[in-house]
Motif scaffolding. Structure first.
Motif, PDB file in Angstrom:
ATOM      1  N   GLY A  75      -9.010  20.272   7.807  1.00 29.89           N
ATOM      2  CA  GLY A  75      -9.009  21.465   8.636  1.00 29.89           C
ATOM      3  C   GLY A  75      -9.555  22.723   7.987  1.00 29.89           C
ATOM      4  O   GLY A  75      -9.395  23.822   8.522  1.00 29.89           O
ATOM      5  N   TYR A  76     -10.209  22.598   6.841  1.00 34.31           N
ATOM      6  CA  TYR A  76     -10.833  23.772   6.230  1.00 34.31           C
ATOM      7  C   TYR A  76     -12.039  24.178   7.062  1.00 34.31           C
ATOM      8  O   TYR A  76     -12.641  23.368   7.747  1.00 34.31           O
ATOM      9  N   ARG A  77     -12.400  25.460   6.993  1.00 34.81           N
ATOM     10  CA  ARG A  77     -13.396  26.000   7.910  1.00 34.81           C
ATOM     11  C   ARG A  77     -14.786  26.153   7.303  1.00 34.81           C
ATOM     12  O   ARG A  77     -15.774  26.120   8.020  1.00 34.81           O
ATOM     13  N   ALA A  78     -14.881  26.344   5.987  1.00 38.27           N
ATOM     14  CA  ALA A  78     -16.192  26.523   5.349  1.00 38.27           C
ATOM     15  C   ALA A  78     -16.061  26.336   3.843  1.00 38.27           C
ATOM     16  O   ALA A  78     -14.971  26.442   3.278  1.00 38.27           O
ATOM     17  N   VAL A  79     -17.211  26.079   3.219  1.00 38.28           N
ATOM     18  CA  VAL A  79     -17.300  25.906   1.770  1.00 38.28           C
ATOM     19  C   VAL A  79     -18.407  26.815   1.261  1.00 38.28           C
ATOM     20  O   VAL A  79     -19.481  26.884   1.871  1.00 38.28           O
ATOM     21  N   VAL A  80     -18.159  27.505   0.162  1.00 35.79           N
ATOM     22  CA  VAL A  80     -19.197  28.313  -0.485  1.00 35.79           C
ATOM     23  C   VAL A  80     -19.511  27.711  -1.844  1.00 35.79           C
ATOM     24  O   VAL A  80     -18.681  27.015  -2.445  1.00 35.79           O
ATOM     25  N   VAL A  81     -20.710  27.991  -2.314  1.00 32.09           N
ATOM     26  CA  VAL A  81     -21.130  27.515  -3.627  1.00 32.09           C
ATOM     27  C   VAL A  81     -22.110  28.524  -4.222  1.00 32.09           C
ATOM     28  O   VAL A  81     -22.856  29.182  -3.490  1.00 32.09           O
ATOM     29  N   LEU A  82     -22.097  28.616  -5.528  1.00 25.87           N
ATOM     30  CA  LEU A  82     -23.053  29.429  -6.264  1.00 25.87           C
ATOM     31  C   LEU A  82     -23.909  28.433  -7.049  1.00 25.87           C
ATOM     32  O   LEU A  82     -23.438  27.845  -8.025  1.00 25.87           O
ATOM     33  N   GLY A  83     -25.129  28.175  -6.559  1.00 28.99           N
ATOM     34  CA  GLY A  83     -25.961  27.155  -7.190  1.00 28.99           C
ATOM     35  C   GLY A  83     -27.380  27.187  -6.682  1.00 28.99           C
ATOM     36  O   GLY A  83     -27.759  28.052  -5.885  1.00 28.99           O
ATOM     37  N   ASP A  84     -28.149  26.221  -7.114  1.00 24.47           N
ATOM     38  CA  ASP A  84     -29.571  26.124  -6.788  1.00 24.47           C
ATOM     39  C   ASP A  84     -29.769  25.903  -5.287  1.00 24.47           C
ATOM     40  O   ASP A  84     -29.386  24.865  -4.752  1.00 24.47           O
ATOM     41  N   PRO A  85     -30.388  26.871  -4.587  1.00 23.33           N
ATOM     42  CA  PRO A  85     -30.600  26.725  -3.148  1.00 23.33           C
ATOM     43  C   PRO A  85     -31.428  25.490  -2.787  1.00 23.33           C
ATOM     44  O   PRO A  85     -31.168  24.843  -1.767  1.00 23.33           O
ATOM     45  N   GLY A  86     -32.398  25.134  -3.610  1.00 19.03           N
ATOM     46  CA  GLY A  86     -33.212  23.957  -3.347  1.00 19.03           C
ATOM     47  C   GLY A  86     -32.384  22.685  -3.336  1.00 19.03           C
ATOM     48  O   GLY A  86     -32.657  21.761  -2.568  1.00 19.03           O
ATOM     49  N   TYR A  87     -31.377  22.627  -4.184  1.00 20.98           N
ATOM     50  CA  TYR A  87     -30.517  21.451  -4.250  1.00 20.98           C
ATOM     51  C   TYR A  87     -29.497  21.451  -3.109  1.00 20.98           C
ATOM     52  O   TYR A  87     -29.378  20.481  -2.364  1.00 20.98           O
ATOM     53  N   TYR A  88     -28.749  22.520  -2.980  1.00 16.08           N
ATOM     54  CA  TYR A  88     -27.644  22.548  -2.016  1.00 16.08           C
ATOM     55  C   TYR A  88     -28.111  22.582  -0.557  1.00 16.08           C
ATOM     56  O   TYR A  88     -27.386  22.142   0.327  1.00 16.08           O
ATOM     57  N   SER A  89     -29.329  23.057  -0.305  1.00 14.80           N
ATOM     58  CA  SER A  89     -29.824  23.056   1.077  1.00 14.80           C
ATOM     59  C   SER A  89     -29.981  21.629   1.603  1.00 14.80           C
ATOM     60  O   SER A  89     -29.901  21.393   2.805  1.00 14.80           O
ATOM     61  N   ARG A  90     -30.144  20.654   0.703  1.00 17.51           N
ATOM     62  CA  ARG A  90     -30.242  19.242   1.114  1.00 17.51           C
ATOM     63  C   ARG A  90     -28.989  18.777   1.856  1.00 17.51           C
ATOM     64  O   ARG A  90     -29.036  17.830   2.630  1.00 17.51           O
ATOM     65  N   PHE A  91     -27.876  19.432   1.573  1.00 16.87           N
ATOM     66  CA  PHE A  91     -26.597  19.032   2.161  1.00 16.87           C
ATOM     67  C   PHE A  91     -26.200  19.929   3.331  1.00 16.87           C
ATOM     68  O   PHE A  91     -25.122  19.773   3.886  1.00 16.87           O
TER      69      PHE A  91
END
Length: 169
Positions: free
Chosen positions: A104-120
């Motif tokens: 039931g969590y609503r969102a996840v944040v991350v501080l990382g490489d946009p090229g990598y995390y955009s894949r998900f």
């Protein structure tokens, strides 16, 4: 390879993995403090055939303008050198996102490489008028909405748990 929720017996393996992966103790100490302070929302491990920890993803609570919006931050994420480039980090991320969605969590944040995390499916947090406290992190600060209305009525600074304030980025 098994991807699962961490259990207490995994703690030494997680500690060793993080120290080796980052070449320092800060991330291992961070996870230890989060666990100790009851701020580790979810830990996901990848284990080898012998049960040794070869990958890890931690999720802990974040607040927006001091309010609990049922969001979490992903950090740290690590995979043992010998197991990199096999998709294990991606499996850890996806499994974590699935579990958090179920919880039931609503969102996840991350501080990382946009090229990598955009894949998900992570998107720039700045698009939603969200930022973190670390200067110069705008491009790397991203979010993944789990709920359809996760972004409604939220903006401002996303605040990580206090142990992150001692972590040198």
């Amino acid at each position: 390879m098994l991807i699962r929720v961490e259990i207490p017996v995994d703690a030494p393996g997680i500690d060793s993995l993080l120290r080796g992966a980052f070449g320092r103790g800060a991330e291992a100490d961070l996870v230890h403090r989060l666990r100790e302070d009851g701020l580790l929302t979810l830990g996901v491990v990848a284990t080898d055939e012998e049960g040794g920890v070869v990958g890890y993803a931690a999720f802990s609570p974040v607040w927006i303008g001091g309010e609990d919006c049922q969001w979490v931050g992903l950090a740290p994420l690590a995979v043992e050198d010998a197991f990199r480039r096999q998709g294990i980090a991606g499996q850890l991320i996806c499994e974590g996102l699935d579990m958090l969605n179920e919880f039931g969590y609503r969102a996840v944040v991350v501080l990382g490489d946009p090229g990598y995390y955009s894949r998900f499916g992570f998107i720039p947090a700045a698009r939603s008028r969200l930022h973190c406290r670390w200067p110069g992190a705008e491009a790397a600060f991203q979010l993944f909405p789990l709920a359809d209305d996760a972004l409604e009525g939220v903006s401002g600074q996303v605040e990580y748990a206090d142990p992150f304030n001692q972590l040198a980025l």
